[in-house]
Design an enzyme around this catalytic site. Structure first.
Site, PDB file in Angstrom:
ATOM      1  N   TRP A 186       9.790  40.597  38.769  1.00  0.00           N
ATOM      2  CA  TRP A 186       9.158  40.782  40.077  1.00  0.00           C
ATOM      3  C   TRP A 186      10.025  41.702  40.909  1.00  0.00           C
ATOM      4  CZ3 TRP A 186      11.095  39.816  44.996  1.00  0.00           C
ATOM      5  CH2 TRP A 186      10.193  40.092  46.041  1.00  0.00           C
ATOM      6  N   GLU A 210       5.002  40.104  37.452  1.00  0.00           N
ATOM      7  CA  GLU A 210       4.476  39.318  38.587  1.00  0.00           C
ATOM      8  C   GLU A 210       4.056  40.223  39.728  1.00  0.00           C
ATOM      9  OE1 GLU A 210       6.068  35.863  41.691  1.00  0.00           O
ATOM     10  OE2 GLU A 210       7.328  36.523  40.023  1.00  0.00           O
ATOM     11  N   LYS A 262       2.241  41.013  43.679  1.00  0.00           N
ATOM     12  CA  LYS A 262       2.284  40.510  45.050  1.00  0.00           C
ATOM     13  C   LYS A 262       1.342  41.348  45.896  1.00  0.00           C
ATOM     14  CE  LYS A 262       5.565  38.645  48.379  1.00  0.00           C
ATOM     15  NZ  LYS A 262       6.994  38.370  48.648  1.00  0.00           N
ATOM     16  N   ASP A 265       1.393  34.088  41.081  1.00  0.00           N
ATOM     17  CA  ASP A 265       2.140  33.290  42.059  1.00  0.00           C
ATOM     18  C   ASP A 265       1.178  32.860  43.159  1.00  0.00           C
ATOM     19  OD1 ASP A 265       3.712  32.765  44.548  1.00  0.00           O
ATOM     20  OD2 ASP A 265       5.412  33.239  43.260  1.00  0.00           O
ATOM     21  N   HIS A 306       1.207  34.900  46.421  1.00  0.00           N
ATOM     22  CA  HIS A 306       1.230  36.352  46.360  1.00  0.00           C
ATOM     23  C   HIS A 306      -0.139  36.993  46.482  1.00  0.00           C
ATOM     24  CE1 HIS A 306       5.469  36.851  44.404  1.00  0.00           C
ATOM     25  NE2 HIS A 306       5.481  36.144  45.515  1.00  0.00           N
ATOM     26  N   HIS A 308       3.570  30.733  38.938  1.00  0.00           N
ATOM     27  CA  HIS A 308       4.575  30.312  39.897  1.00  0.00           C
ATOM     28  C   HIS A 308       3.833  29.491  40.953  1.00  0.00           C
ATOM     29  CE1 HIS A 308       8.180  33.241  39.238  1.00  0.00           C
ATOM     30  NE2 HIS A 308       7.951  32.441  38.201  1.00  0.00           N
ATOM     31  N   ASP A 342       3.636  34.394  52.219  1.00  0.00           N
ATOM     32  CA  ASP A 342       4.343  33.901  51.032  1.00  0.00           C
ATOM     33  C   ASP A 342       5.562  33.084  51.483  1.00  0.00           C
ATOM     34  OD1 ASP A 342       5.265  33.499  48.445  1.00  0.00           O
ATOM     35  OD2 ASP A 342       6.292  35.419  48.361  1.00  0.00           O
ATOM     36  N   ASP A 352       6.447  29.982  50.660  1.00  0.00           N
ATOM     37  CA  ASP A 352       7.090  29.188  49.617  1.00  0.00           C
ATOM     38  C   ASP A 352       7.454  27.787  50.073  1.00  0.00           C
ATOM     39  OD1 ASP A 352       7.166  31.062  47.358  1.00  0.00           O
ATOM     40  OD2 ASP A 352       8.452  32.253  48.639  1.00  0.00           O
ATOM     41  N   ASP A 408       8.029  27.737  42.416  1.00  0.00           N
ATOM     42  CA  ASP A 408       8.718  28.752  43.213  1.00  0.00           C
ATOM     43  C   ASP A 408       8.571  28.411  44.685  1.00  0.00           C
ATOM     44  OD1 ASP A 408       9.940  30.921  44.286  1.00  0.00           O
ATOM     45  OD2 ASP A 408       8.577  32.419  43.480  1.00  0.00           O
TER      46      ASP A 408
END
Length: 423
Positions: free
Chosen positions: A188, A229, A231, A262, A265, A289, A297, A299, A329
């Site tokens: 990523w 990955e 985004k 993800d 993302h 993820h 994002d 997380d 993640d």
């Protein structure tokens, strides 16, 4: 708090109820033993790593909060990880970033990393009986300060990051050979523009060329699985990200790679649960993820919400457990970091268990025959079925705390270990 007798009584009751739908609960528990979640190391130290512990995070990475007791060394991080794993049922994996290397105090730049810098992690993984996954770290570095790495217009900077990623793949291969289970090495990068660029094509052309060079060496998939990955946007790349979903979907299809989805993302109203079945029509395997975006994002720690359950359903219902690699993640520095690991990982497992306890074949038959009333009615009634009794039994069988009892152990660890790190 939970006696073995009560756990077994509740489990027998659950077996009876689910048995009415033809679900063998014993087989479900057995299937759960084969599930391995890749828990991310970076929750334990706020994505700091040990390359430069005083370094500032850049490249769209931001951990918020200052809860006391974060890991300050690899030994402390391994200690914390061991505590977290002891409170989670099953045998899982650990996902490492390149900045978690150990150099004995020597300065090692990212284009110089070798397997020996991760040998202590391998020794620890062998002791725990777990697998390791890996990620090159293409952020928080002077050569990434302007927001570009593998798509940088400067050939010299691109070459630096290409070499870093090549070496990361060899580290993944090393993990696979040493531990007997293939490492997933996931790329990523934060490359993108804050405002609207004139040329959207050239950076992607450069990124494709860089990836082609990185992947030019054939590494046996028995030891290493490559993933890429995407985004949609991030801090500093709000208007344009080079490695978009469309870019990596095409690249992974063309080059037989794992595509990483993800949860944070994509657009806030776009869910990765809806993408799993579509992507697996064309890809052999996926990497997830699993995170919890709130406004971007961000997380956040994974909770047992509708989207987490939908992700689990779209893995279990089509029979994709052996084709989807599940990683976590998130990085929350505002709460106890070990509790964050335990909450998030246990929730991912709970979601998978709930999905496995669903009479999917029967529900598909209702759907195929147009009996949508029955489909809706049964799905809603199943929400009140005693999956918790099966979960508690699964935890007890794995000799980990049942229910909220794990939190007492986290509090004790905080008092005995974490609090001493701030003295």
């Amino acid at each position: 708090m939970y006696s073995d007798k009560k756990i077994n009584q509740a489990f027998q009751w659950a077996k009876e109820l689910y048995g009415r739908w033809g679900i063998d609960v014993e087989k479900v528990v057995q299937a759960m033993e084969g599930v391995a979640i890749s828990m991310h190391c970076w929750q334990g130290d706020d994505v700091g790593g040990f390359e430069d512990p005083e370094g500032d995070l850049t490249g769209g990475i931001q951990a918020t909060g200052n809860y006391p007791g974060k890991a300050r060394s690899a030994d402390e991080l391994r200690q914390d990880l061991g505590q977290a794993f002891s409170l989670i049922p099953g045998k899982h994996r650990l996902n490492l970033h390149a900045i978690y290397l150990e150099t004995g105090g020597k300065k090692v730049d990212r284009d110089e990393i070798t397997p020996q810098h991760f040998s202590k992690w391998v020794d620890w993984a062998k002791e725990k009986g777990i697998g390791l996954d890996f990620n090159p770290t293409l952020f928080s570095h002077p050569k990434a300060d302007d927001g570009f790495t593998l798509s940088h217009p400067d050939q010299g900077i691109r070459d630096f990051w290409i070499e870093h990623c090549k070496r990361s793949r060899k580290i993944g291969e090393y993990f696979g050979k040493e531990l007997g289970t293939a490492a997933v090495t996931n790329i990523w990068l934060p490359d993108g523009y804050k405002d609207i660029p004139v040329d959207k094509f050239s950076p992607r052309e450069r990124l494709k060329d860089s990836l082609d060079q990185i992947l030019s060496e054939n590494i046996d998939k028995e030891y290493n699985l490559d993933a890429v990955e995407s985004k949609l946007f991030g801090i500093g790349s709000e208007s344009y990200v080079v490695g978009s979903h469309e870019f990596y979907l095409g690249y992974s299809l063309k080059n037989d790679l794992l595509l990483c989805l993800d949860a944070g993302h994509f657009h806030p109203t776009e869910y990765i649960s809806n993408k799993i079945s579509a992507c697996l029509l064309y890809l052999d395997e996926l990497l997830l993820h699993v995170s919890r975006p709130v406004r971007w994002d961000s997380d956040h720690v994974v909770i047992l919400d509708d989207e987490l359950q939908a992700i689990a359903q779209q893995i279990v219902r089509p029979g994709f457990l052996d084709r989807v690699h599940i990683g976590l993640d998130f990085f929350d520095a505002s709460i106890n970091r070990i509790a964050a690991w335990v909450i998030g990982t246990r929730n991912m497992l709970k979601a998978l268990l709930i999905a496995m306890l669903e009479p999917t074949a029967t529900l598909k038959e209702y759907e195929l025959n147009g009996d949508l009333t029955a489909r809706l009615a049964i799905l809603e009634e199943l929400k009140a079925y005693p999956w918790q009794a099966v979960w508690n039994y699964y935890c007890a069988e794995n000799n980990v705390p049942v229910g909220e009892d794990w939190f007492t152990e986290v509090r004790n660890y905080e008092k005995e270990v974490l609090s001493n790190r701030n003295s």
